[in-house]
Design a protein around this motif. Structure first.
Motif, short mmCIF file in Angstrom:
data_model
loop_
_atom_site.label_atom_id
_atom_site.label_comp_id
_atom_site.label_asym_id
_atom_site.label_seq_id
_atom_site.Cartn_x
_atom_site.Cartn_y
_atom_site.Cartn_z
N PRO A 139 79.67 34.15 -64.92
CA PRO A 139 80.86 34.13 -64.09
C PRO A 139 80.45 33.99 -62.61
N ILE A 191 69.51 25.30 -72.90
CA ILE A 191 70.42 24.30 -73.46
C ILE A 191 71.02 23.41 -72.37
N THR A 192 71.28 23.97 -71.19
CA THR A 192 71.87 23.16 -70.13
C THR A 192 71.00 21.94 -69.84
N VAL A 213 77.46 26.89 -63.82
CA VAL A 213 77.33 27.18 -65.26
C VAL A 213 76.45 28.40 -65.50
N ASN A 244 73.12 39.01 -69.68
CA ASN A 244 72.99 37.71 -69.04
C ASN A 244 72.33 37.92 -67.68
N ASP A 258 83.59 24.55 -63.26
CA ASP A 258 82.97 25.79 -63.72
C ASP A 258 82.99 25.69 -65.24
N ILE A 315 86.19 33.96 -67.78
CA ILE A 315 85.21 34.57 -68.69
C ILE A 315 84.65 35.83 -68.03
N GLU A 349 74.75 27.71 -78.53
CA GLU A 349 75.25 27.38 -79.86
C GLU A 349 76.25 26.24 -79.85
N TRP A 399 82.15 26.68 -68.99
CA TRP A 399 81.77 27.79 -69.86
C TRP A 399 81.38 27.24 -71.22
N TRP A 400 80.22 27.63 -71.68
CA TRP A 400 79.75 27.23 -73.01
C TRP A 400 78.51 28.02 -73.36
N GLN A 401 77.82 27.65 -74.43
CA GLN A 401 76.70 28.43 -74.96
C GLN A 401 75.67 27.54 -75.63
N GLY A 426 82.24 38.01 -69.57
CA GLY A 426 80.84 38.31 -69.91
C GLY A 426 80.70 38.73 -71.35
N ARG A 429 69.98 34.48 -71.30
CA ARG A 429 70.36 35.50 -72.28
C ARG A 429 69.17 36.30 -72.77
C1 WTA Z 1 77.74 32.95 -70.21
C2 WTA Z 1 74.43 28.63 -71.19
C3 WTA Z 1 81.03 32.64 -67.26
C4 WTA Z 1 78.59 33.46 -71.35
C5 WTA Z 1 75.24 27.34 -71.10
C6 WTA Z 1 77.99 32.76 -72.54
C7 WTA Z 1 79.35 31.86 -68.61
C8 WTA Z 1 76.53 32.73 -72.20
C9 WTA Z 1 79.58 30.54 -68.16
C10 WTA Z 1 75.82 31.59 -72.86
C11 WTA Z 1 80.60 30.33 -67.17
C12 WTA Z 1 77.99 30.51 -69.63
N1 WTA Z 1 81.30 31.41 -66.77
N2 WTA Z 1 80.08 32.89 -68.16
N3 WTA Z 1 80.87 29.14 -66.65
N4 WTA Z 1 78.71 29.73 -68.80
N5 WTA Z 1 78.35 31.80 -69.52
O1 WTA Z 1 73.55 30.35 -74.39
O2 WTA Z 1 78.43 34.87 -71.45
O3 WTA Z 1 72.27 30.46 -72.20
O4 WTA Z 1 78.22 33.42 -73.76
O5 WTA Z 1 74.26 28.98 -72.51
O6 WTA Z 1 76.50 32.57 -70.77
O7 WTA Z 1 74.50 31.47 -72.38
P1 WTA Z 1 73.56 30.32 -72.90
#
Ligand code: WTA
Length: 677
Positions: free
Chosen positions: A411, A333-334, A408, A555, A433, A546, A439, A435-437, A548, A560
């Motif tokens: 943690p 997604i990034t 990204v 992760n 820094d 965050i 979704e 944090w997102w997903q 985890g 994931r």
């Molecule tokens: C983790 C990636 C700590 C978190 C964008 C989340 C993070 C999962 C951070 C999503 C951050 C993502 N600090 N933990 N800056 N960014 N996470 O879907 O556990 O591949 O739920 O999206 O990565 O991973 P995804």
């Protein structure tokens, strides 16, 4: 662990997270603030609850719309929120066509091949326009694709990947890109779930100095998909070197098509962009969940594009004159949000690097940054840790200037953050820094780099218009500064949030809303907090740290993986009776999976079995799933009801005390397993 309700919990990443001390605040350099897209703290008020949801017009107004929306947020059918209802737009038009009057001659994509002696390709917006149109015409006229169809992409980091995505977006075709490191089987699952008739891939790509055969995965994917009832009618193959098919795998008559052979016929074609409704689907991105089957996060056109454009502008601080390099893979997604759609919508020059960051040595990223004069750099803690380990003094040897850097995906340890800030950024760059997903489409927590101070190891406050909270198991909010870990939720809908899980509305509601919904009949969004599945704590200054995942997701290096997916891969090995996976702390990758297996009666524990298990995980899922260790155990520690106690296995693998084991049916086995470590 037995919680106060007497329910057993599995070990979670949050439970074994390191407990950091409170860190100092560091202010962004004045030189950064001065030029920042967003330095006016008034934005925090503008996006406050009093102005929700209309505040998000500010992001949507950054796009070109064919027709304006008449309702900013429709909450009539919770939790299926609709943004910018009535509005019409096209994502490809916003990323390409609209920039032509001003920027046609500017680089849109810099493609850096892994072999260092191969020239960098600079693709201007005009060239991007021509190539996207040609491929869109090919998809429409030769392949018969039309609005609403799904197509699976299994492509590496080459410019043809964003070209393919944008061509799909132009036609209103829904793309589903699968990370190129994933196996053919993993690709097949996603083809079947999305009912794709077409697979788009490449013959090969470079990784770690080798031209990998990628086409062989397409054959496996198509065969497996057919076995599960989804016929792949065509496999479109881009060539790494156009005109020279570079894979040892043979083409399949009648199915495989070499794109580069036919594309010249379409070079002069121009395709009118489809006028898409704001809530029409732009793409699917599959991600691991708590049960075995990966789920397709379904992202919208209008809400998603507004959210990634707004956050790319204010958080990534992208100006058209910047050179922006996000080292993530577009297969995640990034890459979708912050290599392709967000940056291109802002007319950025976005760098795409084909290969491994440390190839041929740890100076590579800094040479690329120097040569292209990159000034915005975006990567993951895993990459930072790896570069710090193999080349701690490398950045100082090169002459580049970052104004802004992002971390990204996992943690980041404060020590690693400080190396990033001091050595990579030379104390001259603002760091976010984020944090997102998958979704969530875009950032949820981050500092605004021109406004907030940074705090090593903390993501920062909720983004403008995002109101996070930390809830305990009963849904009660934990106060800021309580220093207690809980479950982070977002209390409100926002435009970047996925619309649903493709084809599975029930699972969407179950996974993200059932835990904390206050009233299933309520039409008030306040009753529907979004459950992210992460543990977090909030300091008294409002910054979130965050910790985890709290579910069965591991992760690994920012990727994931579902424990269930890994365990079912292990069970494909004949000799295996039971399997359990736990996350184990790793100095570079953050976490690696360890797998515990017990053998069927009469089978001897041998190296051969161990290797088979390891190969099964890499083969079924991909090399990122390779276990750090395969433990062959005499039996699994189990509760009296027969449930495997992963918490105990996690403690042993992480060299920590196992805690109370009196509820186990077979406590003796714990000592035996510990002796193996
Ligand atoms: C983790 C990636 C700590 C978190 C964008 C989340 C993070 C999962 C951070 C999503 C951050 C993502 N600090 N933990 N800056 N960014 N996470 O879907 O556990 O591949 O739920 O999206 O990565 O991973 P995804």
């Amino acid at each position: 662990m037995v919680n106060d309700k007497g329910k057993e919990k599995n070990v979670s990443e949050a439970q074994i997270a390191v407990h950091w001390k409170e860190e100092e605040l560091i202010h962004p350099p004045a030189s950064f603030v001065e030029q920042a897209n967003m330095k006016d703290a008034d934005i925090l008020k503008r996006f406050g609850e009093a102005n929700f949801p209309e505040c998000f017009r500010e992001y949507a107004d950054m796009l070109d719309w064919y027709e304006p929306w008449n309702k900013t947020l429709d909450t009539s059918n919770p939790p299926f929120w609709k943004w910018f209802v009535g509005g019409k737009l096209n994502a490809c038009f916003n990323c390409v066509d609209r920039h032509l009057p001003k920027y046609k001659n500017k680089t849109a994509l810099h493609f850096v091949p892994e072999p260092e002696n191969e020239a960098v390709q600079h693709i201007t917006f005009q060239e991007l326009y021509v190539r996207v149109n040609a491929f869109a015409a090919f998809l429409r006229d030769y392949c018969g694709l039309k609005r609403g169809d799904r197509v699976t992409l299994h492509m590496p980091m080459v410019p043809e990947l964003p070209i393919t995505m944008l061509a799909c977006a132009r036609l209103g075709v829904i793309h589903s890109q699968v990370f190129s490191g994933f196996s053919g089987r993993a690709c097949a699952d996603r083809i079947v779930d999305s009912q794709s008739r077409l697979l788009i891939t490449t013959d090969g790509y470079y990784r770690g100095g080798t031209l990998l055969d990628h086409k062989e995965k397409a054959d496996i994917a198509a065969d497996q998909a057919a076995e599960h009832g989804q016929k792949v009618e065509k496999v479109l193959i881009w060539e790494r070197y156009p005109g020279k098919y570079s894979s040892p795998t043979k083409l399949v008559e009648g199915r495989d098509v070499l794109v580069n052979d036919l594309l010249p016929q379409y070079r002069r074609a121009r395709v009118e962009p489809e006028k898409m409704n704001a809530e029409d689907v732009l793409f699917l991105m599959y991600t691991s969940g708590t049960t075995g089957k990966p789920k397709g996060a379904q992202h919208s056109t209008g809400g998603y594009m507004a959210y990634v454009t707004g956050t790319s502008k204010y958080v990534q601080d992208i100006h058209p004159e910047d050179v922006y390099w996000c080292m993530a893979d577009i297969g995640w997604i990034t890459g979708h949000s912050y290599i392709v759609y967000g940056p291109l919508s802002l007319a950025a020059s976005s760098v795409i690097y084909e290969g491994t960051p440390t190839f041929p040595d740890a100076g590579r990223p800094w040479r690329i940054a120097e040569e292209l004069d990159v000034n915005i750099f975006h990567t993951s803690p895993t990459a930072v840790r790896a570069l710090r380990r193999v080349g701690p003094d490398e950045p100082a040897k090169y002459n580049y200037n970052f104004k802004h850097m992002t971390t990204v995906g996992e943690p980041i340890e404060p020590e690693v953050w400080r190396w990033y800030y001091n050595v990579v950024g030379g104390k001259k760059a603002a760091i976010v820094d984020t944090w997102w997903q998958t979704e969530t489409g875009g950032f949820l927590c981050s500092t605004l780099p021109g406004i907030h101070p940074m705090k090593p190891g903390s993501a920062g406050p909720g983004m403008p218009g995002i109101y996070p909270a930390i809830l305990d198991d009963d849904g009660k909010p934990l106060p800021a500064g309580s220093n207690k870990a809980g479950n982070i939720v977002i209390q409100n809908p926002w435009p970047g949030l996925m619309e649903t899980i493709w084809g599975d509305d029930d699972r969407f509601v179950q996974q993200y809303y059932s835990r904390y919904c206050r009233d299933k009949n309520s039409k008030d969004w306040h009753d529907w907090p979004y459950f992210a599945g992460d543990g977090a704590m909030q300091a008294s200054d409002g910054y979130f740290r965050i910790l985890g995942r709290i579910d069965d997701v591991i992760n690994v290096a920012g990727h994931r993986l579902g424990t269930k997916e890994l365990e079912s891969a292990a069970l494909t090995v004949d000799e295996i009776g039971e399997a359990a996976v736990v996350p184990v702390a790793d100095p570079v990758k953050g976490k690696v999976p360890h797998i515990f297996v017990s053998l069927k009666p009469g089978i001897e524990p041998t190296e051969e079995v161990r290797r088979k298990v390891s190969d099964a995980l890499s083969g079924e899922i991909g090399p990122i799933a390779k276990p750090g260790r395969v433990w062959i155990v005499p039996d699994m520690p189990k509760t009296r009801s027969g449930k495997i106690m992963r918490r105990v296995l996690g403690a042993i693998a992480n060299n920590q005390p196992e805690g109370d084991i009196t509820t186990l049916a077979n406590p003796d086995v714990v000592k035996k397993i510990r002796e193996m470590s």
